[in-house]
Write a protein that holds these residues in place. Sequence first.
Motif, PDB file in Angstrom:
ATOM      1  N   ALA A 204       0.815  -1.097  -0.034  1.00 13.95           N
ATOM      2  CA  ALA A 204       0.032   0.122   0.039  1.00 13.95           C
ATOM      3  C   ALA A 204       0.709   1.298   0.059  1.00 13.95           C
ATOM      4  O   ALA A 204       0.581   2.163  -0.703  1.00 13.95           O
ATOM      5  N   ALA A 205       2.008   1.239   0.897  1.00 13.66           N
ATOM      6  CA  ALA A 205       2.741   2.404   0.918  1.00 13.66           C
ATOM      7  C   ALA A 205       3.436   2.581  -0.540  1.00 13.66           C
ATOM      8  O   ALA A 205       3.591   3.951  -0.988  1.00 13.66           O
TER       9      ALA A 205
ATOM     10  N   ALA B 223       0.952   4.066  -2.855  1.00  9.14           N
ATOM     11  CA  ALA B 223       0.686   5.591  -2.252  1.00  9.14           C
ATOM     12  C   ALA B 223       1.953   6.344  -2.723  1.00  9.14           C
ATOM     13  O   ALA B 223       1.419   7.585  -3.402  1.00  9.14           O
TER      14      ALA B 223
ATOM     15  N   GLN C  91      -5.577   4.607   4.548  1.00 10.09           N
ATOM     16  CA  GLN C  91      -4.443   5.386   5.484  1.00 10.09           C
ATOM     17  C   GLN C  91      -3.285   5.490   4.753  1.00 10.09           C
ATOM     18  O   GLN C  91      -2.439   6.565   5.114  1.00 10.09           O
ATOM     19  N   ALA C  92      -2.821   4.646   3.760  1.00 13.78           N
ATOM     20  CA  ALA C  92      -1.486   4.827   3.089  1.00 13.78           C
ATOM     21  C   ALA C  92      -1.653   5.937   2.289  1.00 13.78           C
ATOM     22  O   ALA C  92      -0.466   6.802   2.208  1.00 13.78           O
TER      23      ALA C  92
ATOM     24  N   LYS D 281      -1.185   9.648   3.943  1.00 16.11           N
ATOM     25  CA  LYS D 281       0.076  10.232   4.558  1.00 16.11           C
ATOM     26  C   LYS D 281       0.871  10.569   3.499  1.00 16.11           C
ATOM     27  O   LYS D 281       1.768  11.476   3.959  1.00 16.11           O
TER      28      LYS D 281
END
Length: 328
Positions: free
Chosen positions: A82-83, A86, A106-107, A110
């Motif tokens: 996910a990060a 993103a 959520q990722a 950020k």
Amino acid sequence: MWKKIVFLIIIFLIIVTLLTIKFSIKEQKKHYKLIAIATLMSHPALDAVIQNLKKELEMEGFVENKNVKYIIRNANGQIQLAANIANELSALNPDVIVAVTTPMSQAIVKVARCPVVFAAVTDPVGAGLVKSLDKCEKMITGTSDAWPYYDQLKLIKEITPKVKVLGVLYNPGEAASQYGIKKIRYYAPKLGFKLLEGAVSSTAEVYPVAQNLASRVDALFLSSDNTVISGVGAALKVAIEHKIPLYVGDSGTVAKGGLAAVSVGYPELGRETGKLVARVLRGERCIPVVVARGSEIYLNLKAAELMGVSIPKEIIKKAKKIYYEIQK
């Protein structure tokens, strides 16, 4: 001498090519809105959100390859990706990023430098996406699919009144599931259920955990997280083997073999998300979160047959949709 001339020609061609690409990108940005969509995985409910989001945007005048382009990324159930997704999408600087599911949202929030519209997030406040459902925020909005847990448990009691011990499969690592298990723990005793919980951390664990629960419970229930929903096939196999009902919480998973659900409408959730994206593309900011409203009953009569369950006629009459086969 000739080598020098050839070298200069190559350098010239490279410069021309780079300038052409740069000009092309600028021209595309003039004519197209760029929409990035990131999802944690594919399953019927999430697929319905994305499909109907795009349909709604087309109805709002945002037509693919005419005035909008989509970039879609799918982590295929691997939360650790996910990060990376993103960061990739944020670097592209799209006009808006649509983040589907809680972990992906959520990722995205950020790192995003553009407006974000989340979708299918059970508890946006608890997940840290927004401070309140009642107040809007400048760069983020979205849709929540909080399940009607009391109605779901009540349906279990109405269809199978002899069920006393309920086995719940959930992933404690997902924020949506943390929210869901709290609700289930609160409502279950009020309806006379004893809970046996089975924690999983991956889809591969659904089958062995369900097997472990099956001999000790009267029914299985899949909580509101993407890990166990993606493992519905494994849970279904266990339910059929042990002749116990498998209850779920969304219409798409009923189609895949869940016995019954009281579900929010995921196609409608997709359309509501599309409306929010359209408002963002038109320049609107500070848009309140939309919470799904819905308590429609979905049934799968083939699943009921295979599990040895007879659904009362009055429940069948109230159903919004009845499936007669199990979709692959």
